[in-house]
Enzyme design. Structure first.
Site, PDB file in Angstrom:
ATOM      1  N   LYS A 216       1.913  -1.991   4.840  1.00  0.00           N
ATOM      2  CA  LYS A 216       0.850  -0.984   4.826  1.00  0.00           C
ATOM      3  C   LYS A 216      -0.352  -1.473   4.015  1.00  0.00           C
ATOM      4  O   LYS A 216      -1.507  -1.311   4.426  1.00  0.00           O
ATOM      5  CB  LYS A 216       1.374   0.330   4.258  1.00  0.00           C
ATOM      6  N   CYS A 270      -6.773   5.540   1.749  1.00  0.00           N
ATOM      7  CA  CYS A 270      -6.054   4.307   2.094  1.00  0.00           C
ATOM      8  C   CYS A 270      -6.886   3.053   1.859  1.00  0.00           C
ATOM      9  O   CYS A 270      -6.632   2.292   0.930  1.00  0.00           O
ATOM     10  CB  CYS A 270      -5.595   4.354   3.550  1.00  0.00           C
TER      11      CYS A 270
END
Length: 425
Positions: A216, A270
């Site tokens: 990720k 993010c």
């Protein structure tokens, strides 16, 4: 072995859609959050965030009795933790992940754990966070065994499965996208895959917890580096009097070139955060990733300088005017188009700095109903698109919201426009 009850801890932009999708599969879901407003809103079948199709899913799930929100964890077969993982800025300029929300969630669910339970960390985290979570659980429940000490025979299965969805498309991508599922043991991975296959139509790919964590971070760092290239190009082209939008369009005619579009910076929970987790872990090796972060973090400051230039030009044309006589309209303060999410938004930061310049600031953000606390200045107001067009002297386009596309011609007729996102191209 089926899952009779699933607990989702954290009912925000990821947790609530995940809970709703699971409930839509006729699974009993108990959502847990500390936000009483969110709890009461959800239990009425309504939502406290903006996400297309989420309201329909929550309304249906609550009305059919498959979804319920509470502030106290209850026993369940699986616990999915989807809480924030921001970073802490250190005095030396570094950035360290703040895992306090994960630790708090762990301590909350620990008393209701029982043998055979699965605990999945969904929150995007630095490498090693899943192991830390398992350690905290073990400290809280010494009567149970965990993967770090008992491997495949552990009472509790622990895994990491980072979300990889795009705001505005969350409900679809939760179902369609592949999922990387990293267990602390193969048995942990297998059990977590069983959970996600309840609603995921894409492939569930098993790996280790550390690899899933790094996957990720790698995905978002890759995007951050590519955005940084575009943002750096935009500042270079400004100095060389070149239209960066035309330049990128021409360069992208090359069959192996795909340059992204520049903007006012990089925001959200993010891309603006995750690369720092890699830099913090390996500061000597992550040189390119650090530079990309610095380029993107520096872009809002560059945009603010363009606002100052326009203010100076206004004063040259109107020598008797003071700063308070000038109205600047910031077009958009969300971190990306057509959402209400202001987390780590570069546009919000630019608006805040612009308000501090002493001018009258108008904020045009069609996705919110009130100014955030960061913009509660006497000289700042939330206005409609029409009010800004009629009253503002300087326009700074920071987000390419769909409503803004309808007034391109009107904006092009204005004398002072800063277009940070290529709206007018």
């Amino acid at each position: 072995m089926s899952f009779k009850t699933i607990s989702v801890v954290g009912l925000g932009y990821i947790g609530l859609p995940t809970a709703a999708v699971l409930a839509s599969r006729k699974q009993k879901v108990v959502g847990v959050d500390v936000n009483q407003h969110a709890i009461s809103t959800i239990n009425k079948g309504e939502i406290h965030i903006i996400e297309p199709d989420l309201d329909i899913a929550v309304r249906s799930a609550v009305s059919q009795g498959y979804l319920r929100a509470t502030d106290k964890p209850e026993p369940a077969d699986a616990f999915m933790i989807a809480v924030p993982t921001p970073f802490i800025e250190r005095q030396d300029g570094g950035h360290t992940a703040d895992l306090s929300f994960i630790e708090a969630a762990v301590k909350t669910i620990a008393p209701v754990l029982s043998k055979g339970n699965l605990v999945v960390l969904e929150s995007t985290s630095p490498v090693g966070a899943t192991e830390k979570m398992a350690g905290w659980l073990a400290e809280a429940r010494p009567d149970l065994t965990f993967p770090q000490t008992h491997g495949e025979q552990s009472d509790i299965r622990v895994a990491h499965c980072p979300e990889r969805v795009l705001p505005g498309h969350v409900m679809r991508e939760l179902i369609e996208n592949d999922r990387v599922i990293g267990g602390m043991t193969p048995a942990c991975s297998m059990r977590a895959c069983e959970l996600y296959k309840i609603f995921v139509q894409g492939e569930c790919i098993a790996t280790t917890a550390r690899t899933a964590e790094m996957a990720k971070l790698t995905e978002n760092s890759f995007r951050d580096v590519n955005i940084a290239f575009a943002n750096e190009l935009s500042t270079i082209c400004h100095e060389l009097d070149i239209n960066v939008w035309e330049l990128i369009k021409l360069a992208n005619l090359h069959p192996r070139v795909n340059i992204l579009q520049p903007g006012a910076g990089v925001g959200g929970h993010c891309i603006a955060v995750d690369p720092w987790f890699i830099v913090d872990a390996c500061p000597e090796q992550a040189r390119l990733i650090r530079t990309a972060r610095e380029v993107n973090d520096g872009k809002p400051g560059w945009v603010l300088e363009q606002i100052k230039v326009k203010l100076e030009q206004f004063h040259q044309a109107n020598p008797n005017a003071t700063r308070s006589d000038v109205t600047v309209a910031c077009m958009g303060i969300a971190f990306k188009p057509d959402i209400d999410d202001l987390r780590e938004s570069p546009a919000l930061g630019i608006a805040q700095k612009a308000a501090e310049l002493g001018c009258q600031l108008q904020v045009v953000e069609p996705n919110i109903e009130a100014l955030p606390q960061e913009l509660k200045y006497a000289n700042t107001q939330l206005v409609s698109l029409e009010e800004a067009l009629a009253q503002a002297d300087i326009f700074c386009v920071l987000v390419k919201h769909k409503p803004f596309l309808t007034i391109k011609e009107k904006l092009q007729s204005k004398n002072a426009v800063i277009d940070a996102v290529g709206l007018l191209e």
